[in-house]
Motif scaffolding. Sequence first.
Motif, PDB file in Angstrom:
ATOM      1  N   ARG A 378      -8.635 -35.351  44.574  1.00 26.08           N
ATOM      2  CA  ARG A 378      -7.529 -35.580  43.643  1.00 26.08           C
ATOM      3  C   ARG A 378      -6.684 -36.720  44.197  1.00 26.08           C
ATOM      4  O   ARG A 378      -6.118 -36.626  45.288  1.00 26.08           O
ATOM      5  CB  ARG A 378      -6.695 -34.312  43.505  1.00 26.08           C
ATOM      6  CG  ARG A 378      -5.327 -34.489  42.874  1.00 26.08           C
ATOM      7  CD  ARG A 378      -5.386 -34.588  41.371  1.00 26.08           C
ATOM      8  NE  ARG A 378      -4.048 -34.492  40.795  1.00 26.08           N
ATOM      9  CZ  ARG A 378      -3.776 -34.608  39.507  1.00 26.08           C
ATOM     10  NH1 ARG A 378      -4.752 -34.809  38.649  1.00 26.08           N
ATOM     11  NH2 ARG A 378      -2.548 -34.524  39.041  1.00 26.08           N
ATOM     12  N   PHE A 379      -6.630 -37.840  43.445  1.00 24.67           N
ATOM     13  CA  PHE A 379      -5.809 -38.991  43.812  1.00 24.67           C
ATOM     14  C   PHE A 379      -4.670 -39.096  42.808  1.00 24.67           C
ATOM     15  O   PHE A 379      -4.926 -39.245  41.610  1.00 24.67           O
ATOM     16  CB  PHE A 379      -6.617 -40.295  43.756  1.00 24.67           C
ATOM     17  CG  PHE A 379      -7.698 -40.419  44.777  1.00 24.67           C
ATOM     18  CD1 PHE A 379      -7.474 -41.097  45.960  1.00 24.67           C
ATOM     19  CD2 PHE A 379      -8.954 -39.877  44.555  1.00 24.67           C
ATOM     20  CE1 PHE A 379      -8.483 -41.245  46.901  1.00 24.67           C
ATOM     21  CE2 PHE A 379      -9.966 -40.009  45.476  1.00 24.67           C
ATOM     22  CZ  PHE A 379      -9.730 -40.688  46.665  1.00 24.67           C
ATOM     23  N   SER A 380      -3.454 -39.034  43.274  1.00 26.45           N
ATOM     24  CA  SER A 380      -2.328 -39.269  42.367  1.00 26.45           C
ATOM     25  C   SER A 380      -1.403 -40.298  42.968  1.00 26.45           C
ATOM     26  O   SER A 380      -1.737 -40.956  43.955  1.00 26.45           O
ATOM     27  CB  SER A 380      -1.619 -37.957  42.028  1.00 26.45           C
ATOM     28  OG  SER A 380      -1.244 -37.258  43.183  1.00 26.45           O
ATOM     29  N   ASN A 381      -0.229 -40.415  42.412  1.00 25.85           N
ATOM     30  CA  ASN A 381       0.598 -41.595  42.619  1.00 25.85           C
ATOM     31  C   ASN A 381       0.892 -41.867  44.089  1.00 25.85           C
ATOM     32  O   ASN A 381       1.092 -40.968  44.896  1.00 25.85           O
ATOM     33  CB  ASN A 381       1.923 -41.437  41.863  1.00 25.85           C
ATOM     34  CG  ASN A 381       2.708 -40.226  42.352  1.00 25.85           C
ATOM     35  OD1 ASN A 381       2.241 -39.100  42.235  1.00 25.85           O
ATOM     36  ND2 ASN A 381       3.882 -40.443  42.908  1.00 25.85           N
ATOM     37  N   THR A 382       0.887 -43.146  44.435  1.00 25.50           N
ATOM     38  CA  THR A 382       1.395 -43.603  45.716  1.00 25.50           C
ATOM     39  C   THR A 382       2.823 -44.105  45.508  1.00 25.50           C
ATOM     40  O   THR A 382       3.253 -44.362  44.393  1.00 25.50           O
ATOM     41  CB  THR A 382       0.525 -44.735  46.269  1.00 25.50           C
ATOM     42  OG1 THR A 382       0.400 -45.741  45.262  1.00 25.50           O
ATOM     43  CG2 THR A 382      -0.851 -44.233  46.643  1.00 25.50           C
ATOM     44  N   LEU A 383       3.551 -44.234  46.594  1.00 28.29           N
ATOM     45  CA  LEU A 383       4.934 -44.690  46.502  1.00 28.29           C
ATOM     46  C   LEU A 383       4.975 -46.210  46.351  1.00 28.29           C
ATOM     47  O   LEU A 383       4.130 -46.927  46.872  1.00 28.29           O
ATOM     48  CB  LEU A 383       5.703 -44.265  47.751  1.00 28.29           C
ATOM     49  CG  LEU A 383       5.701 -42.760  48.056  1.00 28.29           C
ATOM     50  CD1 LEU A 383       6.432 -42.484  49.362  1.00 28.29           C
ATOM     51  CD2 LEU A 383       6.321 -41.967  46.917  1.00 28.29           C
TER      52      LEU A 383
END
Length: 697
Positions: A378-383
Motif C-alpha cells: 500500500r503506497f499512499s501520500n508522501t509529504l
Amino acid sequence: MVGGSYVLELDRWKINNNGTDAVNTSLGINNALDWASHEGFLEVIFPKGKYLIDENNPIKPQSNMTLNLGGSTLRIRDNSLQGYSVISFHNNQQYSRITNGKIEGDRYTHDYSIGGTHEGGYGIQIGSFTPPANGGNNTKYISIDNLEIFNCTGDAISLNSTFGQIFPTPVSLANSWETGGISTTNGTLTNNPNKIRSKLKIDMNQPAIIKYGYFGLYGNGFGNLGSDIISDFYDIIFYKSDNSFLLTRAQVQFFEEVEVPIGANYARIVLHQSNLPGSNNCLINVRVPSFSQYVFIEKCNLHHCRRQGITIAGAKNIYLRNNHVHHINGTPPQAAIDIEDGYDLNQFIYISQNNFHDNRSYNVIVVNGKKIFIENNRFSNTLSGGVSLAVNAGADKVTVYNNDFHIAKVILAGNILFSNNNLYATQVSILGEYNNRPINVTDNLFHNCKLIIDNPFSYLVQINGCRFYNDSDKLNAFSNLQWTLELKNKPQSILNCSFQGLDVYYLTYTTNTTFNGGWIFENTTFQNVKNPALLAGFYRSCTFKDIDLLTVFSKDFDILELSSCNIISKDLNNSLITVNNIKSLIIKNCYIEKPNNTLIKIQNITDELQLINNNFKVINNTLTRPIVLLEPSFSGNLINIESNTFTTKNSNQVGIQNSTINDPLIVIRNNILQKSTISTNGKEIIQNNIVDGKLLP
C-alpha cells in the motif's frame, strides 16, 4: 546445556532495566549474550523494562540465537555522535533473530551542535562500510520481526556492505586487454575475434579470497563498468600452481560472486565482446565484497527516523514483509526504503505487503540493483509532494505487481514490469536513460490518474491491457492532474487499453518541442472523452465512441494512419478531424459517424492523402457542409479517395469537395454516395463512382 531459553539475570550481569547506567547495561547484556551462546542457549529473554544503551557499545547478537526483548525498550543514550547503532551485526552472524520489543533513538534530544548530517544513527545496523578487523559483513539468515523502531537520527534499519577491492587494480586491468579467447575446456589461448582476454593473472592467494572463498568482477563506486564494456558476461579460467588448467566458470554475470575451486592458484578473464576498451572507458574492479544475505524484516513498525526506514546498501536475498513504515523525515533521502549503495550488488530483494505513508521524499526508491520484486504493498501520500515509488534508470529486472497507489507519484525509469496495480489519483512518469532496458506497463487500473511517457528511445515502453477511468473527482478534487496522457519524446506503443470519462481539459497533451510522431495505438477504446486527440502515428482497430473532436498532434514530416477504426462523434457544430502540417494521412477500413458538419477537413498535407474503403456517415445534416473537404492549402503530391461509402440524410450535402488550387494527382474512384455529391475543379481522375444509385459520368 543445549537448547532452551535463558531469562536475562539483571543482577548477575549488572544490568539496569530502569533506563539508567548505559555503560554497564550494554557491557552486561553483551557479556550475557556471549555466555549464553557458549552455554548453548537458543534464546535470551529480557525482563520487561527500559534498557539504556551505550552509544559506544551497541548490543551484539549471537549466531544461532533469538534475542527476545520481552516487550522491553532499548534506548540509545543521548549523544552527539555522527553515527551509532543500538544493535549491530558486525561479526558474520548466522541464524540470529531479534523480536518482541522497541528500539528507540535519541532524535529529539540528540546534540547536533558539532555540525554534519548525523545521519548514521541506526536502530539496527547489519554490516558496515568499515567492519572491525576481527569481524565481517557476511551475515546470513537474520530475522528481525515484531519490533517498533523509531526516533533514530539516521535509519531504523541499515544493511551495509564493504567494497572489497583486490588486485589487479582497475587501471592495470583496463590496460591489459587483447583480442582473443581462452578455451573453456583446456585453458589454452584461442584466436577468437569476438572475445577479448586480459593478459593479467588474478592471484587466488590474496587474503580476502582465502577468507571468503569467492571474488568477482564489479563496477566502480557508482556501479559503472565503463562505457566500452558492452558485454554482460565473462568467463573465468582457473589454473593450478604448475600452470595447468583446473576448470572454468563460464558465462558469469558482472556483480555475481565466483566461488574459487580447491587447488586454484590464479585465474584469467575473458569478456564476451569484440571491441577493445579504451583505458579510460573500462572501470571494472576485481573485488571480494562482504554483504548480508537472507535477511528477513517482518511485522515491524518503523517511524519518525530522520533519514530512512530501511537502507539496503549492498545485500542479496532480502525479504521485507508486512511492515508499517511512516513519518520518515529530517535529512535526505528521507525514504521508507532506499535501495542504493552497492548498486547491482543489491539483488533478489522482495518487498511485499507493507504499508507506506507520510514519508517526506520517497516511500520506496530503487536507485540501482536487479531482480527486485515489489508486490502487494500500500503506497499512499508522501509529504510535500514527494515520490511514492521511484525505480531509477540503473535498476534492472524490477517487478512491481498488485500494489495499491493512493494519491501518489510514481517514477519508472529502469527495466520494469509494472503490472496489475490499482492506482487512484496518481501521477506516473515513465522515463529512461538506457536503450536496452524496456519498460512494460500491463493490466493496471488508472483511476483519475495522469500518465506521462517521456522516454528517449523508440518503442522501449509498452502500455498493454490498462484501463484509464475518470469520474467527477478528477474534474473537481484532482484538477492538478489535468489530463490523462502526457506524451513526449520518442514514440511508444499503447495496446489493448481503454480510456473512459472526461478530463479536466482533454485526454492527451503534447507539445511540439518534446513530441515525436510514430506512436502506436492498437485495439484501444476511447469512450465518453471529449477530445482524446490523434497523435502522429498508427491507430489499428481502435474505437472512439461518444467523443466530440479529434485534434491532430503532428509535425510536417509525420504520418498519421488509421486502419480498421470506429469513430463516433456526438458533436453537432464542428469538424471532426482537421489535418494541418503533416506529411501523410492514411485512413482505411474505418467507420466514421457524426451528427453534423465535416468529418475530414484537409488543410496542408505535404505528401499524400489516402482515404480507402471507409464508411463515412452523417446522421442529422442540419448543416450542409462537405463530409470530406480538401482545402486550397493542400500542398502534397497525391490524393486518393477510393472505395468509400458516404451516407447522409440531406440531399444537398456534398460528400467530397475538392477546393485544392495546386496540381496534385487526385484520384476519386469506386465510391458510393447516398444523398451526397462530388464537387470537383476538373483536374481529378474520376472513375466508377455511384451517386444515389447512378454511375457518375
